[in-house]
Design a protein around this motif. Sequence first.
Motif, mmCIF file in Angstrom:
data_model
loop_
_atom_site.group_PDB
_atom_site.id
_atom_site.type_symbol
_atom_site.label_atom_id
_atom_site.label_comp_id
_atom_site.label_asym_id
_atom_site.label_seq_id
_atom_site.Cartn_x
_atom_site.Cartn_y
_atom_site.Cartn_z
ATOM 1 N N ARG A 45 -12.446 -5.483 -3.786
ATOM 2 C CA ARG A 45 -11.117 -5.832 -4.272
ATOM 3 C C ARG A 45 -10.399 -4.648 -4.942
ATOM 4 N N PRO A 46 -11.048 -3.865 -5.823
ATOM 5 C CA PRO A 46 -10.334 -2.733 -6.430
ATOM 6 C C PRO A 46 -9.832 -1.715 -5.413
ATOM 7 N N VAL A 47 -10.633 -1.470 -4.365
ATOM 8 C CA VAL A 47 -10.209 -0.516 -3.339
ATOM 9 C C VAL A 47 -9.008 -1.069 -2.572
ATOM 10 N N ARG A 48 -9.103 -2.307 -2.141
ATOM 11 C CA ARG A 48 -7.993 -2.907 -1.392
ATOM 12 C C ARG A 48 -6.722 -2.950 -2.241
ATOM 13 N N TRP A 49 -6.873 -3.249 -3.518
ATOM 14 C CA TRP A 49 -5.724 -3.344 -4.414
ATOM 15 C C TRP A 49 -5.050 -1.982 -4.563
ATOM 16 N N ALA A 50 -5.859 -0.923 -4.743
ATOM 17 C CA ALA A 50 -5.304 0.421 -4.886
ATOM 18 C C ALA A 50 -4.585 0.857 -3.607
ATOM 19 N N MET A 51 -5.138 0.496 -2.448
ATOM 20 C CA MET A 51 -4.514 0.891 -1.188
ATOM 21 C C MET A 51 -3.205 0.134 -0.960
ATOM 22 N N VAL A 52 -3.164 -1.131 -1.339
ATOM 23 C CA VAL A 52 -1.913 -1.896 -1.213
ATOM 24 C C VAL A 52 -0.826 -1.288 -2.097
ATOM 25 N N LEU A 53 -1.181 -0.952 -3.328
ATOM 26 C CA LEU A 53 -0.202 -0.328 -4.217
ATOM 27 C C LEU A 53 0.289 1.002 -3.654
ATOM 28 N N ALA A 54 -0.632 1.799 -3.121
ATOM 29 C CA ALA A 54 -0.244 3.081 -2.533
ATOM 30 C C ALA A 54 0.721 2.875 -1.366
ATOM 31 N N ALA A 55 0.457 1.874 -0.541
ATOM 32 C CA ALA A 55 1.327 1.591 0.605
ATOM 33 C C ALA A 55 2.717 1.170 0.160
ATOM 34 N N VAL A 56 2.795 0.293 -0.844
ATOM 35 C CA VAL A 56 4.099 -0.202 -1.298
ATOM 36 C C VAL A 56 4.908 0.924 -1.941
ATOM 37 N N VAL A 57 4.252 1.715 -2.802
ATOM 38 C CA VAL A 57 4.955 2.821 -3.469
ATOM 39 C C VAL A 57 5.435 3.847 -2.448
ATOM 40 N N ASN A 58 4.594 4.171 -1.458
ATOM 41 C CA ASN A 58 5.009 5.148 -0.453
ATOM 42 C C ASN A 58 6.070 4.569 0.473
ATOM 43 N N GLY A 59 6.023 3.262 0.696
ATOM 44 C CA GLY A 59 7.101 2.627 1.457
ATOM 45 C C GLY A 59 8.423 2.795 0.749
ATOM 46 N N ALA A 60 8.433 2.637 -0.568
ATOM 47 C CA ALA A 60 9.648 2.847 -1.345
ATOM 48 C C ALA A 60 10.118 4.294 -1.232
ATOM 49 N N LEU A 92 -1.074 5.254 2.579
ATOM 50 C CA LEU A 92 0.169 5.987 2.350
ATOM 51 C C LEU A 92 1.058 5.962 3.585
ATOM 52 N N ASN A 93 0.448 6.162 4.746
ATOM 53 C CA ASN A 93 1.244 6.214 5.967
ATOM 54 C C ASN A 93 1.675 4.835 6.447
ATOM 55 N N ALA A 94 0.937 3.798 6.059
ATOM 56 C CA ALA A 94 1.425 2.443 6.337
ATOM 57 C C ALA A 94 2.746 2.224 5.616
ATOM 58 N N GLY A 95 2.819 2.708 4.373
ATOM 59 C CA GLY A 95 4.081 2.641 3.642
ATOM 60 C C GLY A 95 5.154 3.497 4.281
ATOM 61 N N ALA A 96 4.763 4.702 4.710
ATOM 62 C CA ALA A 96 5.732 5.587 5.349
ATOM 63 C C ALA A 96 6.253 5.020 6.660
ATOM 64 N N PHE A 97 5.464 4.158 7.295
ATOM 65 C CA PHE A 97 5.889 3.495 8.527
ATOM 66 C C PHE A 97 6.832 2.324 8.241
ATOM 67 N N LEU A 98 6.428 1.477 7.282
ATOM 68 C CA LEU A 98 7.192 0.250 7.030
ATOM 69 C C LEU A 98 8.467 0.508 6.216
ATOM 70 N N GLY A 99 8.433 1.494 5.323
ATOM 71 C CA GLY A 99 9.600 1.759 4.491
ATOM 72 C C GLY A 99 10.852 2.083 5.281
ATOM 73 N N PRO A 100 10.811 3.112 6.148
ATOM 74 C CA PRO A 100 12.001 3.427 6.943
ATOM 75 C C PRO A 100 12.433 2.298 7.874
ATOM 76 N N LEU A 101 11.461 1.547 8.419
ATOM 77 C CA LEU A 101 11.827 0.426 9.284
ATOM 78 C C LEU A 101 12.592 -0.641 8.500
ATOM 79 N N THR A 102 12.118 -0.939 7.295
ATOM 80 C CA THR A 102 12.805 -1.922 6.459
ATOM 81 C C THR A 102 14.193 -1.425 6.068
ATOM 82 N N ALA A 103 14.260 -0.151 5.694
ATOM 83 C CA ALA A 103 15.558 0.428 5.344
ATOM 84 C C ALA A 103 16.490 0.446 6.553
ATOM 85 N N GLY A 104 15.927 0.707 7.734
ATOM 86 C CA GLY A 104 16.748 0.709 8.936
ATOM 87 C C GLY A 104 17.326 -0.667 9.234
ATOM 88 N N ALA A 105 16.515 -1.707 9.016
ATOM 89 C CA ALA A 105 17.022 -3.071 9.226
ATOM 90 C C ALA A 105 18.136 -3.386 8.236
#
Length: 388
Positions: free
Chosen positions: A200-215, A333-346
């Motif tokens: 759980r701690p690893v998954r939680w840290a990776m989710v936070l990293a993805a969301v922050v990098n998506g932003a 990190l790159n999951a965020g980098a993928f989803l962030g621009p797509l969300t912004a593009g929409a």
Amino acid sequence: MPVFLYVLALAVFAQGTSEFMLSGLVPGIARDLSVSVGAAASLTSAYAIGMIVGAPVMAALSARWPRRRALAGFLTAFVVVHVIGAVTTDFAVLFGTRVVAAIVNAGFLAVAMSVATALVPGERRGRATAVLLSGVTLSCVAGVPAGALLGDWSGWRSAFWAVAALCLPALALVFRRAPADAAGREEVSVRREARALRSRPVRWAMVLAAVVNGATFATFAYLAVIATDIAHLPAAAVPALLAAFGVGAFAGVTTAGRTADGGLGRGLLLALCVLPVGWALLAVTSPYPAPLFVVTIVQGGLSFGIGSTLVARVMHVAPQAPSLGGSFATVALNAGAFLGPLTAGAATGATGDYRDAAWVSAALAATAVAAVAASRAGVARAGVGEAG
């Protein structure tokens, strides 16, 4: 530090420049290939797709490959796909070259990390890794603005040619100086390390990293068009704005590297709370050049500082996954980098207002803050329950 370590850092600098330079080239690519700005910005997501796929796979596959052959092969492929990208007139082909470039980038990094740590005594491995990865942050400071400036002067294709040319000296020295033997590491147990990454701690840290990098990338992918279409700056000012972001990013990573210990400390929590406010402020002040530059510097520092701290957090809570922990942090990190621009593009596609990319960043960062707050509240309630 061994000279060859700086050769590897030069290659990482070129690869980092390639990854991030699209932010300054989006308007030119959109015009030249007759696609929308949102479609051109999705090339940032294409690179992220390749890193997401390539990082864990290449970390496992390249563990026993001869290092000289692996480094040279990955770097040669990186040069070739940039040449193809520079000459193609088909957007789909360009998109494909970005995916392939990212996959071989991930492979190169996996092998380069093992080489860097093998070149120095154990007590200097941390510094060797820092030298290698400094190429990424330096690409934000110098490589990305230079690519944008070159794109403004000679067209976006010249930036692709420049990245390919920048790799050639490193490629020549790899053939001459890279160790020819296998990596010398014990066989990676993918199954065992994957089990460690399910905690759980690893998954939680990776989710936070993805969301922050998506932003981060939701706005970063649109900085050039925000500068020209919202702030009405000349195209020549775009490299300066990207450099401002890079300076902030370099300062943030440097500060985080000196203070982060892998925990969710007070400094990280404070930075997380400030992050969504900063993105909202960028959205509001984007029509005004001076505040736009100031907020861009601050957000570059906060975003990259928080991101690097979360990577350290992943490694801290996954000591049983020394080979795959870093690669899965890269995936996050790159999951965020993928989803962030797509969300912004929409969002920007629906409203026609590029400032909405910054509002998307603010919403994603606020989600990260809310998630941390909920997690800490849950831990506190569990502690009270156990005490009772």
